[in-house]
Scaffold this active site. Structure first.
Site, short mmCIF file in Angstrom:
data_model
loop_
_atom_site.label_atom_id
_atom_site.label_comp_id
_atom_site.label_asym_id
_atom_site.label_seq_id
_atom_site.Cartn_x
_atom_site.Cartn_y
_atom_site.Cartn_z
N TYR A 72 0.82 -1.22 0.00
CA TYR A 72 0.00 0.00 0.00
C TYR A 72 0.86 1.27 0.00
O TYR A 72 0.47 2.28 -0.60
CB TYR A 72 -1.00 -0.02 1.16
CG TYR A 72 -2.22 -0.87 0.82
CD1 TYR A 72 -3.27 -0.33 0.08
CD2 TYR A 72 -2.29 -2.21 1.17
CE1 TYR A 72 -4.36 -1.11 -0.27
CE2 TYR A 72 -3.38 -3.00 0.83
CZ TYR A 72 -4.41 -2.44 0.10
OH TYR A 72 -5.49 -3.20 -0.26
N ARG A 75 1.84 1.77 -3.52
CA ARG A 75 0.72 2.31 -4.31
C ARG A 75 0.48 3.78 -3.96
O ARG A 75 0.16 4.59 -4.82
CB ARG A 75 -0.54 1.49 -4.05
CG ARG A 75 -0.44 0.08 -4.62
CD ARG A 75 -1.61 -0.78 -4.25
NE ARG A 75 -2.87 -0.30 -4.79
CZ ARG A 75 -4.08 -0.74 -4.42
NH1 ARG A 75 -4.17 -1.69 -3.50
NH2 ARG A 75 -5.17 -0.27 -4.95
N HIS A 124 -14.63 2.12 -1.65
CA HIS A 124 -13.60 1.19 -1.16
C HIS A 124 -12.54 1.90 -0.33
O HIS A 124 -11.41 1.42 -0.21
CB HIS A 124 -12.97 0.44 -2.33
CG HIS A 124 -13.93 -0.52 -3.00
ND1 HIS A 124 -13.72 -1.09 -4.22
CD2 HIS A 124 -15.13 -1.01 -2.57
CE1 HIS A 124 -14.73 -1.89 -4.54
NE2 HIS A 124 -15.59 -1.84 -3.56
N CYS A 160 -0.32 2.27 16.42
CA CYS A 160 -1.32 3.27 16.83
C CYS A 160 -0.83 4.03 18.06
O CYS A 160 -0.39 3.41 19.05
CB CYS A 160 -2.64 2.55 17.14
SG CYS A 160 -3.88 3.62 17.90
N CYS A 163 -3.34 2.90 21.11
CA CYS A 163 -3.44 1.55 21.70
C CYS A 163 -2.30 0.62 21.31
O CYS A 163 -2.24 -0.52 21.78
CB CYS A 163 -4.79 0.92 21.35
SG CYS A 163 -4.85 0.26 19.67
N GLY A 200 -14.36 2.55 -16.75
CA GLY A 200 -13.11 1.92 -16.32
C GLY A 200 -13.24 0.93 -15.18
O GLY A 200 -12.35 0.82 -14.35
N ASN A 226 -15.11 1.72 -21.68
CA ASN A 226 -14.12 0.70 -21.34
C ASN A 226 -13.54 0.17 -22.65
O ASN A 226 -14.29 -0.09 -23.58
CB ASN A 226 -14.80 -0.45 -20.56
CG ASN A 226 -13.81 -1.29 -19.79
OD1 ASN A 226 -12.78 -1.70 -20.31
ND2 ASN A 226 -14.13 -1.56 -18.53
N PRO A 227 -12.23 0.01 -22.73
CA PRO A 227 -11.67 -0.56 -23.97
C PRO A 227 -11.97 -2.04 -24.14
O PRO A 227 -11.87 -2.58 -25.24
CB PRO A 227 -10.15 -0.33 -23.82
CG PRO A 227 -9.91 -0.09 -22.38
CD PRO A 227 -11.18 0.40 -21.76
N ALA A 244 -10.76 5.97 -21.21
CA ALA A 244 -11.60 7.01 -20.60
C ALA A 244 -11.08 8.42 -20.90
O ALA A 244 -11.86 9.34 -21.18
CB ALA A 244 -11.68 6.78 -19.09
P1 OAD Z 1 -10.19 -3.74 -12.42
O1 OAD Z 1 -8.69 -3.73 -12.36
O2 OAD Z 1 -10.93 -4.98 -12.07
O3 OAD Z 1 -10.70 -3.34 -13.87
C1 OAD Z 1 -10.21 -2.23 -14.52
C2 OAD Z 1 -11.06 -2.02 -15.76
O4 OAD Z 1 -10.58 -0.85 -16.40
C3 OAD Z 1 -11.00 -3.16 -16.78
O5 OAD Z 1 -12.31 -3.47 -17.21
C4 OAD Z 1 -10.20 -2.55 -17.95
O6 OAD Z 1 -10.63 -3.03 -19.23
C5 OAD Z 1 -10.55 -1.09 -17.80
N1 OAD Z 1 -9.56 -0.16 -18.35
C6 OAD Z 1 -8.23 -0.34 -18.51
N2 OAD Z 1 -7.67 0.76 -19.03
C7 OAD Z 1 -8.66 1.66 -19.20
C8 OAD Z 1 -8.72 2.99 -19.71
N3 OAD Z 1 -7.63 3.62 -20.13
N4 OAD Z 1 -9.93 3.61 -19.74
C9 OAD Z 1 -11.06 2.98 -19.32
N5 OAD Z 1 -11.05 1.73 -18.83
C10 OAD Z 1 -9.88 1.07 -18.78
O7 OAD Z 1 -10.63 -2.51 -11.52
P2 OAD Z 1 -12.03 -2.21 -10.83
O8 OAD Z 1 -13.17 -2.59 -11.71
O9 OAD Z 1 -11.95 -0.82 -10.34
O10 OAD Z 1 -11.52 -3.41 -4.69
O11 OAD Z 1 -11.98 -3.18 -9.61
C11 OAD Z 1 -13.00 -3.10 -8.68
C12 OAD Z 1 -12.46 -3.40 -7.34
O12 OAD Z 1 -11.79 -4.66 -7.42
C13 OAD Z 1 -11.35 -2.46 -6.85
O13 OAD Z 1 -11.89 -1.32 -6.24
C14 OAD Z 1 -10.65 -3.31 -5.86
C15 OAD Z 1 -10.65 -4.64 -6.59
O14 OAD Z 1 -10.84 -5.71 -5.83
C16 OAD Z 1 -10.98 -3.57 -3.48
O15 OAD Z 1 -9.77 -3.50 -3.29
C17 OAD Z 1 -11.98 -3.83 -2.43
#
Ligand code: OAD
Length: 271
Positions: A72, A75, A124, A160, A163, A200, A226-227, A244
């Site tokens: 993290y 990131r 999230h 923390c 605690c 996305g 979405n691509p 996007a």
């Molecule tokens: P994902 O990594 O699952 O999916 C990313 C999506 O973005 C895919 O469908 C790609 O095709 C699309 N993508 C890639 N490049 C792009 C671009 N330039 N423009 C538009 N779309 C593009 O990410 P999320 O759907 O956000 O949760 O994942 C949902 C959740 O799954 C996250 O919040 C995370 C993960 O588990 C937690 O950590 C709880």
């Protein structure tokens, strides 16, 4: 991809102009052009020996807090170095064109806010709001700007101040509930909107992926950007295939640029 808005379907431009309540629902893909790896791509390079799905869990943090905290921090450093892209800016600008706009994101970065979107609902959580893993007290980072930890580096989480338990990232992990207020706000906005953009997101992670379906049940138009194909393709009224950062400015131009309305006979790229 052509740099024109003429391939945005006139019906979509009209629906956006007519909409009173609009929801923008985003996932990791909206930040891709800012250089932030999507969730499922985030474990490349030295992180590739780990499984994202396994790392983003309370169990992983209990067993290997230094691996999870290191991931993290890596990131967070990536996000701090990044800047909002044209999609984040177009979404922020959309608020000036429609009577009501709700921005709901699954992302843990703050790029919507840095582009100027207000009151963003984070389903999230956030990379920038750590809290105690035991007493939940909000915590400050030891270093507000981490110096780019190496990918794969283990970092012991701070303790923390109240605690002594390890501090955890302020994100929602698999198996945990979404923040109750954020989820209530999101479902209400989806149920009441006239038009929802799903941008996305892979539409795979529930309950967040329920939002477009709630909007559809309430009679809203669904626009997906979405691509790649997703399970939402079959339900969306418009599937805009592309990045996007490329598509969203063109959608805004098609709907709102004075004197630039797309020709009535224009061919939509969408379905
Ligand atoms: P994902 O990594 O699952 O999916 C990313 C999506 O973005 C895919 O469908 C790609 O095709 C699309 N993508 C890639 N490049 C792009 C671009 N330039 N423009 C538009 N779309 C593009 O990410 P999320 O759907 O956000 O949760 O994942 C949902 C959740 O799954 C996250 O919040 C995370 C993960 O588990 C937690 O950590 C709880």
């Amino acid at each position: 991809m052509k740099n024109t808005h003429h391939d945005i379907a006139p019906a979509l431009a009209r629906a956006l102009r007519a909409a009173r309540r609009v929801v923008v629902f985003t996932g990791a893909g909206v930040s891709a052009e800012s250089g932030i790896a999507t969730f499922r791509d985030a474990l490349t390079g030295l992180w590739s020996r780990f499984d994202a799905q396994a790392l983003a869990t309370p169990e992983a943090f209990r067993e290997h807090p230094d691996i999870v905290w290191g991931w993290y921090e890596w990131r967070r450093a990536q996000v701090l170095r990044a800047a909002p892209n044209a999609a984040h800016h177009a979404i922020a600008a959309l608020a000036h064109h429609v009577p009501e706009l709700a921005v709901i994101t699954q992302n843990v970065d703050d790029l919507h806010e840095r582009a100027g979107s207000q009151d963003v609902t984070h389903l999230h959580g956030s990379l920038h709001a750590p809290r105690c893993s035991r007493c939940a007290a909000p915590q400050a980072f030891a270093s507000p700007t981490p110096d780019e930890p190496d990918a794969g580096r283990r970092i012991a989480p701070p303790l923390c101040a109240a605690c002594g338990a390890p501090v955890r990232p302020g994100v929602v992990w698999f198996g945990e509930s979404l923040p109750a207020q954020a989820w209530r706000d999101a479902t209400l906005a989806a149920q009441q909107c006239d038009l929802l953009f799903s941008i996305g997101t892979s539409s795979l992670v529930y309950p967040a992926a329920e939002l477009p379906r709630l909007a559809l049940a309430g009679g809203a138009k669904i626009v997906q950007v979405n691509p790649a194909a997703t399970p939402l393709d079959a339900l969306a009224h418009h599937n805009l295939r592309g990045a996007a950062a490329d598509v969203m400015p063109r959608v805004l131009a098609a709907a709102f640029s004075a004197g630039m309305a797309p020709p009535a006979s224009g061919q939509g790229e969408d379905s």
